[in-house]
Each structure stands twice: as C-alpha cells, then as structure tokens.
Write an enzyme that holds these catalytic residues in place. Structure first.
Site, PDB file in Angstrom:
ATOM      1  N   CYS A 198      37.141  37.628  43.555  1.00 36.81           N
ATOM      2  CA  CYS A 198      37.451  36.270  44.033  1.00 36.81           C
ATOM      3  C   CYS A 198      38.934  35.931  43.880  1.00 36.81           C
ATOM      4  CB  CYS A 198      36.632  35.238  43.275  1.00 36.81           C
ATOM      5  SG  CYS A 198      34.864  35.396  43.532  1.00 36.81           S
ATOM      6  N   HIS A 199      39.523  36.267  42.728  1.00 35.42           N
ATOM      7  CA  HIS A 199      40.900  35.821  42.477  1.00 35.42           C
ATOM      8  C   HIS A 199      41.952  36.777  43.027  1.00 35.42           C
ATOM      9  CE1 HIS A 199      40.118  32.140  40.273  1.00 35.42           C
ATOM     10  NE2 HIS A 199      39.104  32.754  39.702  1.00 35.42           N
ATOM     11  N   MET A 227      33.228  28.126  40.046  1.00 30.84           N
ATOM     12  CA  MET A 227      33.783  29.059  39.063  1.00 30.84           C
ATOM     13  C   MET A 227      32.769  29.187  37.934  1.00 30.84           C
ATOM     14  SD  MET A 227      35.924  31.024  37.535  1.00 30.84           S
ATOM     15  CE  MET A 227      36.008  31.514  35.812  1.00 30.84           C
ATOM     16  N   ASP A 257      27.754  51.887  45.828  1.00 31.35           N
ATOM     17  CA  ASP A 257      27.737  50.473  46.205  1.00 31.35           C
ATOM     18  C   ASP A 257      27.446  50.272  47.688  1.00 31.35           C
ATOM     19  OD1 ASP A 257      27.957  47.690  45.788  1.00 31.35           O
ATOM     20  OD2 ASP A 257      30.045  47.680  46.420  1.00 31.35           O
ATOM     21  N   ASN A 306      22.025  47.029  47.029  1.00 34.38           N
ATOM     22  CA  ASN A 306      22.325  48.224  46.240  1.00 34.38           C
ATOM     23  C   ASN A 306      21.684  48.113  44.862  1.00 34.38           C
ATOM     24  OD1 ASN A 306      23.830  46.146  45.347  1.00 34.38           O
ATOM     25  ND2 ASN A 306      25.757  47.227  45.259  1.00 34.38           N
ATOM     26  N   CYS A 332      36.953  39.632  37.891  1.00 38.41           N
ATOM     27  CA  CYS A 332      37.635  38.462  38.468  1.00 38.41           C
ATOM     28  C   CYS A 332      38.248  38.795  39.825  1.00 38.41           C
ATOM     29  CB  CYS A 332      38.749  37.965  37.547  1.00 38.41           C
ATOM     30  SG  CYS A 332      38.342  37.952  35.787  1.00 38.41           S
ATOM     31  N   LYS A 351      27.912  49.419  55.486  1.00 39.38           N
ATOM     32  CA  LYS A 351      29.174  49.723  54.820  1.00 39.38           C
ATOM     33  C   LYS A 351      29.596  51.173  54.955  1.00 39.38           C
ATOM     34  CE  LYS A 351      29.131  46.625  50.791  1.00 39.38           C
ATOM     35  NZ  LYS A 351      29.116  46.692  49.307  1.00 39.38           N
TER      36      LYS A 351
HETATM   37  C1  HEC Z   1      32.638  34.387  42.427  1.00 41.62           C
HETATM   38  C2  HEC Z   1      34.036  34.032  42.519  1.00 41.62           C
HETATM   39  C3  HEC Z   1      34.832  33.922  41.204  1.00 41.62           C
HETATM   40  C4  HEC Z   1      34.918  34.847  40.171  1.00 41.62           C
HETATM   41  C5  HEC Z   1      34.235  36.208  40.074  1.00 41.62           C
HETATM   42  C6  HEC Z   1      35.839  34.288  39.224  1.00 41.62           C
HETATM   43  N1  HEC Z   1      36.287  33.078  39.667  1.00 41.62           N
HETATM   44 FE1  HEC Z   1      37.618  31.867  38.694  1.00 41.62          FE
HETATM   45  N2  HEC Z   1      37.403  30.459  40.169  1.00 41.62           N
HETATM   46  C7  HEC Z   1      36.647  30.593  41.302  1.00 41.62           C
HETATM   47  C8  HEC Z   1      36.761  29.385  42.093  1.00 41.62           C
HETATM   48  C9  HEC Z   1      36.073  29.143  43.422  1.00 41.62           C
HETATM   49  C10 HEC Z   1      37.607  28.514  41.392  1.00 41.62           C
HETATM   50  C11 HEC Z   1      38.053  27.119  41.830  1.00 41.62           C
HETATM   51  C12 HEC Z   1      37.089  26.056  41.340  1.00 41.62           C
HETATM   52  C13 HEC Z   1      37.635  24.685  41.719  1.00 41.62           C
HETATM   53  O1  HEC Z   1      37.631  24.355  42.894  1.00 41.62           O
HETATM   54  O2  HEC Z   1      38.117  23.981  40.815  1.00 41.62           O
HETATM   55  C14 HEC Z   1      38.008  29.233  40.190  1.00 41.62           C
HETATM   56  C15 HEC Z   1      38.862  28.715  39.238  1.00 41.62           C
HETATM   57  C16 HEC Z   1      39.342  29.408  38.139  1.00 41.62           C
HETATM   58  C17 HEC Z   1      40.336  28.901  37.200  1.00 41.62           C
HETATM   59  C18 HEC Z   1      40.967  27.518  37.264  1.00 41.62           C
HETATM   60  C19 HEC Z   1      42.177  27.552  38.145  1.00 41.62           C
HETATM   61  C20 HEC Z   1      42.774  26.183  38.370  1.00 41.62           C
HETATM   62  O3  HEC Z   1      44.004  26.081  38.446  1.00 41.62           O
HETATM   63  O4  HEC Z   1      42.010  25.198  38.518  1.00 41.62           O
HETATM   64  C21 HEC Z   1      40.573  29.906  36.301  1.00 41.62           C
HETATM   65  C22 HEC Z   1      41.550  29.868  35.136  1.00 41.62           C
HETATM   66  C23 HEC Z   1      39.729  31.018  36.645  1.00 41.62           C
HETATM   67  N3  HEC Z   1      38.982  30.685  37.766  1.00 41.62           N
HETATM   68  C24 HEC Z   1      39.698  32.234  35.967  1.00 41.62           C
HETATM   69  C25 HEC Z   1      38.809  33.276  36.266  1.00 41.62           C
HETATM   70  C26 HEC Z   1      38.696  34.482  35.483  1.00 41.62           C
HETATM   71  C27 HEC Z   1      39.550  34.836  34.278  1.00 41.62           C
HETATM   72  C28 HEC Z   1      37.705  35.233  36.042  1.00 41.62           C
HETATM   73  C29 HEC Z   1      37.142  36.565  35.574  1.00 41.62           C
HETATM   74  C30 HEC Z   1      36.671  36.619  34.196  1.00 41.62           C
HETATM   75  C31 HEC Z   1      37.213  34.486  37.202  1.00 41.62           C
HETATM   76  N4  HEC Z   1      37.891  33.312  37.291  1.00 41.62           N
HETATM   77  C32 HEC Z   1      36.211  34.944  38.058  1.00 41.62           C
HETATM   78  C33 HEC Z   1      35.888  31.689  41.658  1.00 41.62           C
HETATM   79  C34 HEC Z   1      35.700  32.814  40.872  1.00 41.62           C
END
Ligand code: HEC
Length: 420
Positions: A350-351, A390, A52, A7, A347, A79
């Site tokens: 993923c989250h 991350m 998208d 896209n 975020c 999609k």
């Molecule tokens: C592309 C996927 C992705 C995106 C988008 C993403 N995250 Fe993550 N995040 C992860 C992954 C995978 C982990 C675990 C990494 C590890 O194994 O320690 C993680 C871990 C974290 C952790 C640590 C958690 C812990 O207890 O260890 C925090 C805090 C966090 N992310 C915040 C954010 C925030 C705030 C955003 C947006 C601004 C965000 N993440 C966007 C994939 C993503």
C-alpha cells in the site's frame, strides 16, 4: 457458476505442503451448478503453486471457432502469463498460449493441460530465481474484455520480475500472526535486482492462440478494458488519460485528460437511444508513477462520455507536498534494517516500493506521523486510523515499531531532493 480461486500461503510449497501434491483447489477454476451449488468440474491452473499465482482475474464466456469447430469457451488470462481457453461445459482444457513474458513453465501440456514447470522456478536448494511474471501478475484484477467482432481479448498487461528464494530457516519457519504477510520466502540477494517493470495493452487472438497486437503503455498498472461493437477499445491509463484504440490494430484514436489515474474498467450503455461510456477514476499502485497520484489529492470521480458531450472538468493544481524531517532524529542503521524487513513484507503493497507511494496510501516520507513515536504507535499498532483503511499491526514489538520509524527516516533522507 464459475469461480476463480485464490492462492495459498505461505507461498512456498516446501513450507506449506512439504509432502508435495497439487493442493486442490488453489489457483483453479471451479464450476458449480447454479441451482444446487454442487460441484460440476474444476481445472487447476497452477497445481502446487509456489509463486502467489491466483485466478481472481476476470473470466469471460464466448463462442469461438477453434480448430474448425465452434467451441463454447471460458477465457482466462491469470497472473501467470498464459491465456487459457477451456471448454466451459466440461472443464476440458483446450489451449493456452503466452500473452506476456514468463519463464516459470516450459509449456502447458496440450493433452493434460498441466504446466511443465521449469525446475529452477521452484527455487530449489536455496537457489534464487528471478521469475517472470512477478506476483502483481502479468494480468492483475483490472478486467480484460473480449470482442466477438475481432475475436480478440484485450488485456492490460504488466511485465516485471521478482526474485524467489527460500528463507534461511525453511525447515523451522513459523507463521507470523496478525496482518503480517506470510510469503515463506527469503530476502533476495542484493545483487539480483529485477529491472523496472513495464506495461502494455495486448490484444490476444483467441482462435489462433497468439498475440495479435500490443502497444506499450505508461508505468506499470493500467486500467481495465472495454471492447465495443463500434470496434473500439476504451481504457484508462495510470498517467491520467482515458483512451480509445482501434480494436483491430491498436492505433490510438482518441484521448482525454481525466485528472487522475484510472484502474477500473469502463462500461457502455444506452439511455433513450443515446450511447454512453462511463468510467471511475481513482488510482492505487505499489509503484511510483509519472505523474504520481497523491493519495489525499486524487480526483476520484465517475466520468460519463457521449458523442457531442461538451462539458469540461474544473481545473486542478496538485500540490507537491514536501518530505518531512527532524534534524534531531539520528538514523540507526541496525534499527532501520529491522524496519526494512517489516516494511518490505507488510507495508510496501500500500505505501509503495522504496517508500515512494503510488497512490494506494499516504506517502510516509511526507507524513509527520512517523516523526513522533507515540503517534506512530497509535496509528500502526493500535489502529487509530482503522476506519479509514489503515489496519492495526498489533503484533509488532516496540523494537519493530522503532525499526520502522528509522527505516522511514532513512528512506526519506535517501530520496529527498538534493540541495533542500
Ligand atoms: C492495506 C493497505 C495498507 C497497508 C498494508 C498499510 N497501510 Fe498504512 N495506511 C493505509 C491507508 C489507506 C492510510 C491512510 C488512512 C487515512 O486516510 O487517514 C494509511 C496511513 C498510515 C499512516 C498515517 C499517515 C498519515 O500521515 O496520516 C502511517 C504512519 C502508516 N499508514 C504506516 C503503515 C505501516 C508502518 C505499515 C506496515 C506495518 C502500513 N502502514 C501498512 C493503508 C495501508
């Protein structure tokens, strides 16, 4: 060689390309000469593309009798909810039919192969539009499969809506650098909330351009499919089962608990005259599931099956991690609002939606990291966990990082089990 292209962004064409136009070769299938790499033909699935849509879904080649003629076709269920058959030698459009709920197009013009877009779906003049399918797709990147025996394609289908609306500053919109998601959309009005998304396994009858059968499935994201010469369709589901269905009717014939959600497509092969089916278990989703697969506790395995196979998996007892809190942390609603804007654009994928993780990343309500401003900064801003997947959101200001901490705390409290 056939390539399905992605896209453009921002998604909103009023910002990306205010003068209009097709925006070649977004959302297209492009054929290249395999020897020279030279362009041969293209078919643009979604000209303009403000939603998208993309064509990163798998493409299959088959020979199918259509309208009394044997055709060499390219099959594609992107999609956007339409199932396409294209002449794979010339790129000429043959037919397209709906394989899932959609409301963005009146039809695909049978002569030109161009979609007749519903004008409301372009969310004109700031008018919001609840569009089906949502950007996760009617069909995502989980592979479909085609059986020459039945003439059906087997598609893991999702049905959900998403509200599209211009941002308030559609004329003065600016690109946010770094890892931020730049949709060019506004926040949906609070009173327009799509119902929970659902899923199903759909068998699409290619020759007759219609759905042959469909069976409802758990949750939203389910696995890729494998059609076999034994007239079975194998597929894993997000509830952790590995299933076999009758390819003709969709009746479930066999089911096996895999101890994890499954998204990958199974494969089948034979070694020394014995037939095997293998599948990788592992799960990620932007939505919570039932059961919900914890990122850190998932049983990610390669499982292999054969007739007469008798081994069992060791028992696993997943732990339900508690939601973390610090009673001294006072949530500021205005700061949380700043955090919500960032969370829901950058975020959430993923989250997880609503701060409830669906297996793609840790559940932030259950993490101690957001409770400490410095640790949070080192992870989110400085990229301390970069090597583990991350990323670094280095462009976030102190106020935005603080906003995120407040929003995470707010959602953690709103979703905590009562009486605890
Ligand atoms: C592309 C996927 C992705 C995106 C988008 C993403 N995250 Fe993550 N995040 C992860 C992954 C995978 C982990 C675990 C990494 C590890 O194994 O320690 C993680 C871990 C974290 C952790 C640590 C958690 C812990 O207890 O260890 C925090 C805090 C966090 N992310 C915040 C954010 C925030 C705030 C955003 C947006 C601004 C965000 N993440 C966007 C994939 C993503």
């Amino acid at each position: 060689m056939y390539i399905g292209t992605g896209n453009g962004f921002p998604w909103n064409i009023k910002i990306r390309s205010p003068g209009g136009g097709d925006n070649l070769y977004l959302s297209s299938i492009v054929a290249l000469d395999v020897k020279t790499g030279e362009y041969v033909w293209h078919y643009q699935v979604n000209p303009e593309n403000s939603h998208d849509w993309n064509d990163a879904m798998d493409i299959e080649l088959a020979d199918v009798m259509i309208g009394g003629r044997m055709r060499s076709v390219l099959l594609h269920a992107p999609k956007n909810g339409f199932f396409y058959a294209i002449d794979r030698e010339t790129g000429k459009f043959i037919q397209a039919g709906e394989f899932a709920r959609q409301n963005w197009a009146k039809r695909i013009d049978p002569v030109t192969g161009r979609p007749e877009i519903n004008p409301e779906a372009q969310y004109p003049d700031g008018k919001p539009f609840m569009m089906y399918p949502f950007p996760n797709g009617a069909h995502g990147i989980q592979a479909m499969s085609f059986s020459p025996k039945t003439g059906y394609s087997y598609i893991p289908v999702m049905e959900g809506g998403r509200v599209f609306v211009d941002p308030a500053n559609v004329k003065g919109w600016t690109y946010k650098p770094g890892m931020m998601v730049n949709t060019g959309l506004g926040a949906p009005p609070a009173n327009l909330v799509p119902p929970a998304a659902t899923s199903k396994l759909v068998a699409y009858d290619v020759a007759n351009n219609r759905i042959a059968w469909s069976v409802p499935q758990p949750g939203v994201f389910n696995g890729g499919t494998l059609a076999t010469a034994g007239n079975l369709v194998f597929q894993g589901t997000n509830d952790g089962m590995f299933n076999a269905f009758s390819a003709t009717t969709g009746r479930k014939l066999w089911s096996w608990p895999a101890q994890n959600g499954i998204l990958s497509a199974p494969i089948s092969y034979s070694v020394g005259g014995r037939q095997y089916v293998s599948v990788i278990t592992g799960f990620r989703s932007s939505f919570a599931n039932s059961p919900n697969w914890d990122y850190r506790q998932q049983q990610r395995r390669l499982l292999t099956f054969t007739i007469g196979g008798a081994r069992k998996l060791p028992r696993v007892d997943p732990v339900d991690e508690p939601i973390q809190d610090d009673p001294a942390f006072v949530v500021d609603a205005d700061k949380a609002k700043v955090g919500a804007g960032i969370y829901n654009s950058s975020c959430i994928i993923c989250h997880g939606s609503g701060m409830v993780a669906g297996g793609a990343a840790p559940d932030l309500r259950k993490s101690g990291v957001p409770l400490d401003a410095e640790t949070f900064r080192s992870v989110v801003h400085d990229g301390a966990l970069m090597s583990r997947g991350m990323g670094s959101f280095a462009q976030l200001s102190d106020a935005e990082l603080e906003g995120l901490r407040h929003y995470i705390r707010q959602r953690a409290r709103e979703t905590a089990p009562k009486g605890k």
